[in-house]
Design a protein around this motif. Structure first.
Motif, PDB file in Angstrom:
ATOM      1  N   LEU A  11       8.570  -1.388   4.755  1.00 10.60           N
ATOM      2  CA  LEU A  11       7.293  -1.014   4.127  1.00 10.60           C
ATOM      3  C   LEU A  11       6.892  -2.034   3.058  1.00 10.60           C
ATOM      4  O   LEU A  11       5.721  -2.389   2.927  1.00 10.60           O
ATOM      5  CB  LEU A  11       7.391   0.395   3.519  1.00 10.60           C
ATOM      6  CG  LEU A  11       7.349   1.538   4.527  1.00 10.60           C
ATOM      7  CD1 LEU A  11       7.517   2.878   3.821  1.00 10.60           C
ATOM      8  CD2 LEU A  11       6.032   1.539   5.308  1.00 10.60           C
ATOM      9  N   MET A  12       7.888  -2.519   2.283  1.00  9.05           N
ATOM     10  CA  MET A  12       7.596  -3.527   1.245  1.00  9.05           C
ATOM     11  C   MET A  12       7.050  -4.804   1.893  1.00  9.05           C
ATOM     12  O   MET A  12       6.098  -5.408   1.397  1.00  9.05           O
ATOM     13  CB  MET A  12       8.872  -3.878   0.460  1.00  9.05           C
ATOM     14  CG  MET A  12       9.424  -2.760  -0.387  1.00  9.05           C
ATOM     15  SD  MET A  12      11.034  -3.258  -1.062  1.00  9.05           S
ATOM     16  CE  MET A  12      11.800  -1.674  -1.343  1.00  9.05           C
ATOM     17  N   ALA A  13       7.679  -5.213   3.012  1.00 13.12           N
ATOM     18  CA  ALA A  13       7.242  -6.440   3.704  1.00 13.12           C
ATOM     19  C   ALA A  13       5.839  -6.255   4.277  1.00 13.12           C
ATOM     20  O   ALA A  13       4.996  -7.156   4.169  1.00 13.12           O
ATOM     21  CB  ALA A  13       8.224  -6.793   4.813  1.00 13.12           C
ATOM     22  N   ILE A  14       5.576  -5.063   4.866  1.00 15.11           N
ATOM     23  CA  ILE A  14       4.242  -4.808   5.435  1.00 15.11           C
ATOM     24  C   ILE A  14       3.192  -4.828   4.320  1.00 15.11           C
ATOM     25  O   ILE A  14       2.114  -5.412   4.470  1.00 15.11           O
ATOM     26  CB  ILE A  14       4.211  -3.471   6.215  1.00 15.11           C
ATOM     27  CG1 ILE A  14       5.052  -3.593   7.493  1.00 15.11           C
ATOM     28  CG2 ILE A  14       2.781  -3.069   6.575  1.00 15.11           C
ATOM     29  CD1 ILE A  14       5.194  -2.313   8.302  1.00 15.11           C
ATOM     30  N   ALA A  15       3.537  -4.222   3.154  1.00 19.13           N
ATOM     31  CA  ALA A  15       2.579  -4.203   2.038  1.00 19.13           C
ATOM     32  C   ALA A  15       2.264  -5.620   1.581  1.00 19.13           C
ATOM     33  O   ALA A  15       1.088  -5.959   1.342  1.00 19.13           O
ATOM     34  CB  ALA A  15       3.157  -3.375   0.887  1.00 19.13           C
ATOM     35  N   ALA A  16       3.294  -6.468   1.477  1.00 20.46           N
ATOM     36  CA  ALA A  16       3.069  -7.855   1.035  1.00 20.46           C
ATOM     37  C   ALA A  16       2.204  -8.611   2.052  1.00 20.46           C
ATOM     38  O   ALA A  16       1.282  -9.338   1.673  1.00 20.46           O
ATOM     39  CB  ALA A  16       4.399  -8.569   0.840  1.00 20.46           C
ATOM     40  N   CYS A  17       2.503  -8.397   3.342  1.00 22.04           N
ATOM     41  CA  CYS A  17       1.717  -9.080   4.389  1.00 22.04           C
ATOM     42  C   CYS A  17       0.274  -8.574   4.386  1.00 22.04           C
ATOM     43  O   CYS A  17      -0.664  -9.353   4.566  1.00 22.04           O
ATOM     44  CB  CYS A  17       2.351  -8.868   5.759  1.00 22.04           C
ATOM     45  SG  CYS A  17       3.885  -9.777   5.975  1.00 22.04           S
ATOM     46  N   MET A  18       0.079  -7.254   4.181  1.00 27.77           N
ATOM     47  CA  MET A  18      -1.274  -6.674   4.151  1.00 27.77           C
ATOM     48  C   MET A  18      -2.072  -7.268   2.983  1.00 27.77           C
ATOM     49  O   MET A  18      -3.260  -7.575   3.121  1.00 27.77           O
ATOM     50  CB  MET A  18      -1.223  -5.150   3.997  1.00 27.77           C
ATOM     51  CG  MET A  18      -0.865  -4.420   5.261  1.00 27.77           C
ATOM     52  SD  MET A  18      -2.217  -4.471   6.463  1.00 27.77           S
ATOM     53  CE  MET A  18      -1.487  -3.569   7.800  1.00 27.77           C
ATOM     54  N   LEU A  19      -1.407  -7.406   1.824  1.00 26.71           N
ATOM     55  CA  LEU A  19      -2.099  -7.975   0.667  1.00 26.71           C
ATOM     56  C   LEU A  19      -2.473  -9.429   0.926  1.00 26.71           C
ATOM     57  O   LEU A  19      -3.550  -9.880   0.539  1.00 26.71           O
ATOM     58  CB  LEU A  19      -1.214  -7.881  -0.578  1.00 26.71           C
ATOM     59  CG  LEU A  19      -1.407  -6.615  -1.416  1.00 26.71           C
ATOM     60  CD1 LEU A  19      -0.372  -6.556  -2.516  1.00 26.71           C
ATOM     61  CD2 LEU A  19      -2.805  -6.566  -2.027  1.00 26.71           C
ATOM     62  N   SER A  20      -1.578 -10.161   1.608  1.00 28.44           N
ATOM     63  CA  SER A  20      -1.919 -11.558   1.896  1.00 28.44           C
ATOM     64  C   SER A  20      -3.079 -11.613   2.892  1.00 28.44           C
ATOM     65  O   SER A  20      -3.947 -12.473   2.785  1.00 28.44           O
ATOM     66  CB  SER A  20      -0.713 -12.366   2.381  1.00 28.44           C
ATOM     67  OG  SER A  20      -0.138 -11.755   3.473  1.00 28.44           O
ATOM     68  N   LEU A  21      -3.125 -10.656   3.839  1.00 30.25           N
ATOM     69  CA  LEU A  21      -4.272 -10.578   4.762  1.00 30.25           C
ATOM     70  C   LEU A  21      -5.561 -10.359   3.967  1.00 30.25           C
ATOM     71  O   LEU A  21      -6.561 -11.044   4.200  1.00 30.25           O
ATOM     72  CB  LEU A  21      -4.067  -9.428   5.764  1.00 30.25           C
ATOM     73  CG  LEU A  21      -5.302  -8.997   6.560  1.00 30.25           C
ATOM     74  CD1 LEU A  21      -5.622  -9.983   7.667  1.00 30.25           C
ATOM     75  CD2 LEU A  21      -5.134  -7.617   7.174  1.00 30.25           C
ATOM     76  N   ALA A  22      -5.497  -9.408   3.016  1.00 25.66           N
ATOM     77  CA  ALA A  22      -6.702  -9.094   2.233  1.00 25.66           C
ATOM     78  C   ALA A  22      -7.157 -10.316   1.434  1.00 25.66           C
ATOM     79  O   ALA A  22      -8.336 -10.685   1.477  1.00 25.66           O
ATOM     80  CB  ALA A  22      -6.408  -7.916   1.299  1.00 25.66           C
ATOM     81  N   VAL A  23      -6.224 -10.961   0.722  1.00 27.00           N
ATOM     82  CA  VAL A  23      -6.595 -12.105  -0.124  1.00 27.00           C
ATOM     83  C   VAL A  23      -7.129 -13.255   0.732  1.00 27.00           C
ATOM     84  O   VAL A  23      -8.179 -13.827   0.429  1.00 27.00           O
ATOM     85  CB  VAL A  23      -5.378 -12.562  -0.977  1.00 27.00           C
ATOM     86  CG1 VAL A  23      -5.663 -13.886  -1.665  1.00 27.00           C
ATOM     87  CG2 VAL A  23      -5.049 -11.507  -2.012  1.00 27.00           C
ATOM     88  N   LEU A  24      -6.419 -13.569   1.809  1.00 22.43           N
ATOM     89  CA  LEU A  24      -6.848 -14.690   2.657  1.00 22.43           C
ATOM     90  C   LEU A  24      -8.202 -14.417   3.307  1.00 22.43           C
ATOM     91  O   LEU A  24      -9.059 -15.296   3.366  1.00 22.43           O
ATOM     92  CB  LEU A  24      -5.800 -14.981   3.734  1.00 22.43           C
ATOM     93  CG  LEU A  24      -4.473 -15.559   3.236  1.00 22.43           C
ATOM     94  CD1 LEU A  24      -3.481 -15.685   4.381  1.00 22.43           C
ATOM     95  CD2 LEU A  24      -4.672 -16.915   2.588  1.00 22.43           C
ATOM     96  N   THR A  25      -8.395 -13.168   3.791  1.00 21.01           N
ATOM     97  CA  THR A  25      -9.664 -12.835   4.450  1.00 21.01           C
ATOM     98  C   THR A  25     -10.821 -12.908   3.456  1.00 21.01           C
ATOM     99  O   THR A  25     -11.882 -13.467   3.766  1.00 21.01           O
ATOM    100  CB  THR A  25      -9.594 -11.429   5.091  1.00 21.01           C
ATOM    101  OG1 THR A  25      -8.451 -11.379   5.938  1.00 21.01           O
ATOM    102  CG2 THR A  25     -10.824 -11.113   5.900  1.00 21.01           C
ATOM    103  N   LEU A  26     -10.606 -12.358   2.257  1.00 24.36           N
ATOM    104  CA  LEU A  26     -11.692 -12.357   1.268  1.00 24.36           C
ATOM    105  C   LEU A  26     -12.038 -13.780   0.827  1.00 24.36           C
ATOM    106  O   LEU A  26     -13.203 -14.152   0.744  1.00 24.36           O
ATOM    107  CB  LEU A  26     -11.291 -11.503   0.054  1.00 24.36           C
ATOM    108  CG  LEU A  26     -11.251  -9.993   0.293  1.00 24.36           C
ATOM    109  CD1 LEU A  26     -10.548  -9.284  -0.858  1.00 24.36           C
ATOM    110  CD2 LEU A  26     -12.664  -9.431   0.447  1.00 24.36           C
ATOM    111  N   LEU A  27     -10.996 -14.589   0.556  1.00 26.42           N
ATOM    112  CA  LEU A  27     -11.245 -15.961   0.094  1.00 26.42           C
ATOM    113  C   LEU A  27     -11.904 -16.804   1.175  1.00 26.42           C
ATOM    114  O   LEU A  27     -12.890 -17.487   0.939  1.00 26.42           O
ATOM    115  CB  LEU A  27      -9.929 -16.625  -0.316  1.00 26.42           C
ATOM    116  CG  LEU A  27      -9.360 -16.252  -1.679  1.00 26.42           C
ATOM    117  CD1 LEU A  27      -8.025 -16.934  -1.874  1.00 26.42           C
ATOM    118  CD2 LEU A  27     -10.312 -16.664  -2.793  1.00 26.42           C
TER     119      LEU A  27
END
Lengths: 246, 43
Positions: free
Chosen positions: A204-220
């Motif tokens: 779950l920790m790894a999925i959360a980190a990957c999800m946050l990187s998806l959000a940051v990369l997509t927004l930027l």
């Protein structure tokens, strides 16, 4: 600049996305540290596979994020076809880029794990591997086609339809280990994850980190795409206005 | 601890952060271009 903001509404959306990405960057850094701690310290070593099993957290985390990115492509494609707002098209294109990156990670971490465990780098014919490879190829084709088409509504419509149809492969990848014989184990069932509790928590920790990187990369990346689109339009408007003066 | 695996993770996340920095730099350049174009349009 005030006049431009009203003439080009995409500028306001890009500014909002940039602000959101800015707020998520520190949580992303923290989530990444927590995910590393979870995968290497908190999670116990698997009895049969040993240390190499720790690649699982990254492999599955990336797969979950890739699926979610392609789901965004699907939704953004529908919204573009309904509303004809270029923002949805740019969101879809950005999600494809990020989704392809994460699918590439899945397809590279898989062989690194497969070699010591299954004694093969790439189990050709395995339904999960093959459907994932097809998924990667579908969205690579999307990116290649997208870059070869001229800008305009026709291109955006075509890409929206392509993204929607391409998403059909995502549930097939998910169900492949349930529908066909495969060497991939079924880890997530309707009763929950077939894992030791600390392993589930590290996942779950790894999925959360990957999800946050998806959000940051997509927004930027999305904000950058929107700004680039406005720069191109503005440059054309400047040329047109100079021509009309002349 | 498997140091090969750990460094693999660390390199990936390092690349993500480098990419984020690159986008921020590119974004600043785009903002400058936007400002120049907006000024030209308003003149």
């Amino acid at each position: 600049m005030q006049q431009s903001a009203t003439k080009y509404p995409e500028l306001a959306t890009a500014a909002k996305w940039l602000r959101a990405a800015w707020w998520l960057e520190i949580p992303l850094l923290l989530a990444f540290l927590v995910a590393l701690w979870g995968a290497f310290v908190y999670a116990p070593t698997e009895r049969v596979m040993g240390e190499v099993q720790r690649i699982f957290y990254f492999h599955v985390g990336s797969a979950a994020v890739a699926f979610f990115a392609f789901f965004i492509v699907f939704i953004a494609g529908i919204l573009y076809l309904v509303r004809r707002n270029v923002v949805w098209d740019q969101l879809a294109a950005t999600s494809v880029e990020v989704g392809v990156v994460f699918t590439t990670i899945v397809l590279t971490t898989g062989p690194i794990w497969a070699k010591p465990v299954w004694n093969t780098w790439f189990p050709w014919g395995d339904p999960r591997v093959m459907t994932t490879l097809v998924l990667w190829l579908i969205y690579m084709a999307y990116l290649i086609l997208r870059s070869s088409l001229p800008e305009g509504d026709k291109k955006y419509k075509f890409c929206a339809v392509f993204g929607i149809i391409g998403f059909i492969d995502v549930p097939i990848v998910w169900m492949s280990i349930r529908w066909w014989r495969t060497i991939h184990p079924v880890v997530i069932t309707s009763e929950g994850a077939n894992l030791e509790p600390r392993m589930s928590q590290a996942l779950l920790m790894a999925i959360a980190a990957c999800m946050l990187s998806l959000a940051v990369l997509t927004l930027l990346r999305g904000a950058m795409r929107l700004n680039q689109l406005v720069v191109d339009r503005m440059a054309q408007d400047v040329i047109d206005s100079k021509r009309s003066v002349a | 601890m498997n140091w090969y695996l750990f460094s693999g993770y660390a390199v990936f996340w390092g690349l993500v952060f480098l990419y984020v920095l690159y986008i921020h730099r590119k974004q600043s350049k785009l903002n400058r271009d936007l400002q120049v174009l907006a000024d030209q349009l308003e003149d």
